[in-house]
Design an enzyme around this catalytic site. Structure first.
Site, PDB file in Angstrom:
ATOM      1  CE  LYS A   1      26.030  39.122  34.418  1.00 27.92           C
ATOM      2  NZ  LYS A   1      26.201  40.230  33.452  1.00 27.92           N
TER       3      LYS A   1
ATOM      4  CG  ASP B   1      44.898  41.305  40.306  1.00 28.15           C
ATOM      5  OD1 ASP B   1      45.114  41.643  41.482  1.00 28.15           O
ATOM      6  OD2 ASP B   1      45.400  40.292  39.787  1.00 28.15           O
TER       7      ASP B   1
ATOM      8  CE1 TYR C   1      37.786  31.951  42.372  1.00 29.67           C
ATOM      9  CE2 TYR C   1      38.882  33.382  43.936  1.00 29.67           C
ATOM     10  CZ  TYR C   1      38.478  33.108  42.642  1.00 29.67           C
ATOM     11  OH  TYR C   1      38.771  33.983  41.632  1.00 29.67           O
TER      12      TYR C   1
ATOM     13  CG  ASP D   1      41.044  36.721  42.452  1.00 27.85           C
ATOM     14  OD1 ASP D   1      42.062  37.430  42.509  1.00 27.85           O
ATOM     15  OD2 ASP D   1      41.083  35.505  42.185  1.00 27.85           O
TER      16      ASP D   1
ATOM     17  CG  ASP E   1      28.150  42.963  32.936  1.00 27.79           C
ATOM     18  OD1 ASP E   1      27.763  43.384  34.053  1.00 27.79           O
ATOM     19  OD2 ASP E   1      27.367  42.520  32.082  1.00 27.79           O
TER      20      ASP E   1
END
Ligand code: NAD
Length: 356
Positions: A192, A252, A143, A248, A224
C-alpha cells in the site's frame, strides 16, 4: 541415500488421521528412493494441554530444533475453547514459529485440473493449471508491533504499529525471488505504497535486490487492487510477496479460488533449512475421528517438506504426481466429491500410496 530427522506433531481433531496417511506416504518415498526418515511424534495444542497442562511443552520445541523439518497436522477444537487466551492450543503455533525463527510462509494456491468445477469463479476467468504462490512475511509487521491504548484526539483510542526493518524485508524478498526463479519468473510485491511508509521501504529494498535476480520480472500492486485481481484475473499471478497482515488475508482469498480447503499445503521457513509444513486447514472437529477428512493437503505438505527442507525435488514431485494421478482417476473424498461417491481418509491415502 539420505538420513533425515522429522519432528511430527499430529495435534488435535483430524490431525492424527491426516498425519497418519502423510507418514505412510513419507515411508513409501523413503523405500522408493532409498532414504531413511526418522520420525518422532510430539505433543502440541489441545492434546498437550490435556497430557502436560501446557499447549507447547519444552521437549516439543527442543526436538523440533534438532530436526531437519517439522510436519504438523492441526491444533485446536471446542474442547479447549474455555482455556485462557495465552494457553489456547493455537498459541502453540505462534510460539513454534517464533522459537524456530519461521519468518517466511509459503502458501501455494493450486487448482488441480480434475477439480476445476470446485472453483467458485466463472470458468472463463480461470486458466488451466492455476498455480499461485503467496510468500507471506510471518514474524514482523503489525501483528508483532507495539500496541496499546492511550488518550487520543477524540478520547480513548487503541493503536497497533506496523514496522519493518531493511533486514526483514531483504530476507523475505530473497525467498520470494528465489521461488520465482524456480517457477514462471514473475514476482508481484503487494503493498500500500501510496499510503504506508513501510510499503515504500519494501519497494526500495526489492528494487535494490532485483539486479541479483535479472531473470525475474518484478511488479508492484496495491493490496486493494490485488484483492480484486485475485478474483478477476487470478492467472495474472505467479509469485506474490507481501507483509504479514496482507498475506494473511490474501492467502485465504487465493485458497478460496481453488475451491477446496482440504487440498492446500503450506510451508513456514527459517533462515536455515529447518521448516514447518502443515495443511492450511484447521482441526475440523466436526468430522474428526470419522475417516472423512481429506488427507491430500497434509500429503502435499510432505512434498513441500522434501523440496524446501531436504532439497529432494524428485521425491517431492513423485508425491505431487501421485496425487494428480489419483484425482485424474476420479477418486474423491467427501469435501471434493460434489455430492458424488466419496472415499474415506484411509482409502484416499491408500490410493495415493499405490501410485507411488
Ligand atoms: P477448519 O479448517 O478446521 O474447518 C473448516 C471447515 O472445513 C469444516 O467444515 C471442516 O470439516 C472442513 N475441513 C477442514 N479441513 C478438512 C479436510 N482436510 N477434509 C475435509 N474437510 C475439511 O476451520 P475451523 O472450523 O474454523 O476451525 C476448527 C479448529 O481448528 C479451531 O479450533 C481453530 O482454531 C483450529 N485451527 C487450527 C489451525 C492450525 O492448526 N493451523 C488453522 C485453522 C484453524
Amino acid at each position: 541415500m539420505g538420513e533425515y530427522r522429522i519432528a511430527v506433531i499430529p495435534g488435535d481433531g483430524i490431525g492424527p488421521e491426516i498425519v497418519g496417511q502423510a507418514l505412510l506416504v513419507l515411508e513409501a518415498v523413503g523405500r522408493r528412493f532409498g532414504h531413511a526418515f526418522h520420525t518422532e511424534k510430539l505433543l502440541a495444542g489441545g492434546c498437550a494441554i490435556d497430557a502436560r497442562g501446557e499447549c507447547l511443552p519444552q521437549e516439543t520445541i527442543d526436538t523440533c530444533l534438532k530436526s531437519d523439518a517439522v510436519l504438523l497436522g492441526a491444533v485446536g477444537g471446542p474442547k479447549w475453547d474455555a482455556v485462557p487466551g495465552d494457553q489456547r492450543p493455537e498459541k502453540a503455533l505462534l510460539r513454534l514459529r517464533e522459537r524456530l525463527g519461521l519468518f517466511a510462509n509459503l502458501r501455494p494456491a493450486i487448482l488441480h485440473g480434475p477439480l476445476k468445477d470446485a472453483c467458485p469463479l466463472k470458468p472463463e476467468l480461470v486458466p488451466d493449471g492455476l498455480d499461485i504462490l503467496i510468500v507471506r512475511e510471518l514474524t514482523g509487521g503489525i501483528y508483532f508491533g507495539a500496541r496499546g491504548r492511550r488518550e487520543g484526539k477524540y478520547g480513548p483510542e487503541a493503536f497497533d504499529e506496523e514496522a519493518y526493518s531493511v533486514f526483514e524485508i531483504q530476507r523475505i524478498a530473497r525467498v520470494a525471488f528465489a521461488a520465482a526463479q524456480k517457477r514462471h519468473k514473475r514476482l508481484c510485491c503487494v503493498d500500500k505504497a501510496n499510503v504506508l511508509e513501510t510499503s515504500r521501504l519494501w519497494r526500495e529494498v526489492l528494487e535494490a535486490l532485483h539486479p541479483e535476480y535479472p531473470d525475474v520480472k518484478l511488479e508492484y500492486m496495491y493490496v486493494d487492487n490485488a484483492a480484486m485481481q485475485l478474483v478477476r484475473d487470478p492467472g495474472h499471478f505467479d509469485v506474490i510477496v507481501t507483509n504479514n497482515i496482507f498475506g494473511d488475508i490474501l492467502s485465504d482469498e487465493a485458497s478460496m479460488v481453488t475451491g477446496s480447503i482440504g487440498m492446500l499445503p503450506s510451508a513456514s521457513l527459517s533462515a536455515g533449512s529447518l521448516g514447518m509444513y502443515e495443511p492450511i486447514h484447521g482441526s475440523a472437529p466436526d468430522i474428526a475421528g470419522r475417516d472423512l477428512a481429506n488427507p491430500i493437503a497434509t500429503i502435499l505438505s510432505v512434498a513441500m517438506l522434501l523440496r524446501y527442507s531436504l532439497g529432494l525435488e524428485e521425491e517431492a514431485r513423485s508425491i505431487e504426481d501421485a496425487v494428480t494421478q489419483v484425482l485424474e482417476s476420479g477418486a474423491r473424498t467427501a469435501d471434493i466429491a460434489a455430492g458424488g461417491p466419496a472415499l474415506g481418509t484411509r482409502e484416499m491415502g491408500a490410493r495415493i500410496l499405490a501410485c507411488l
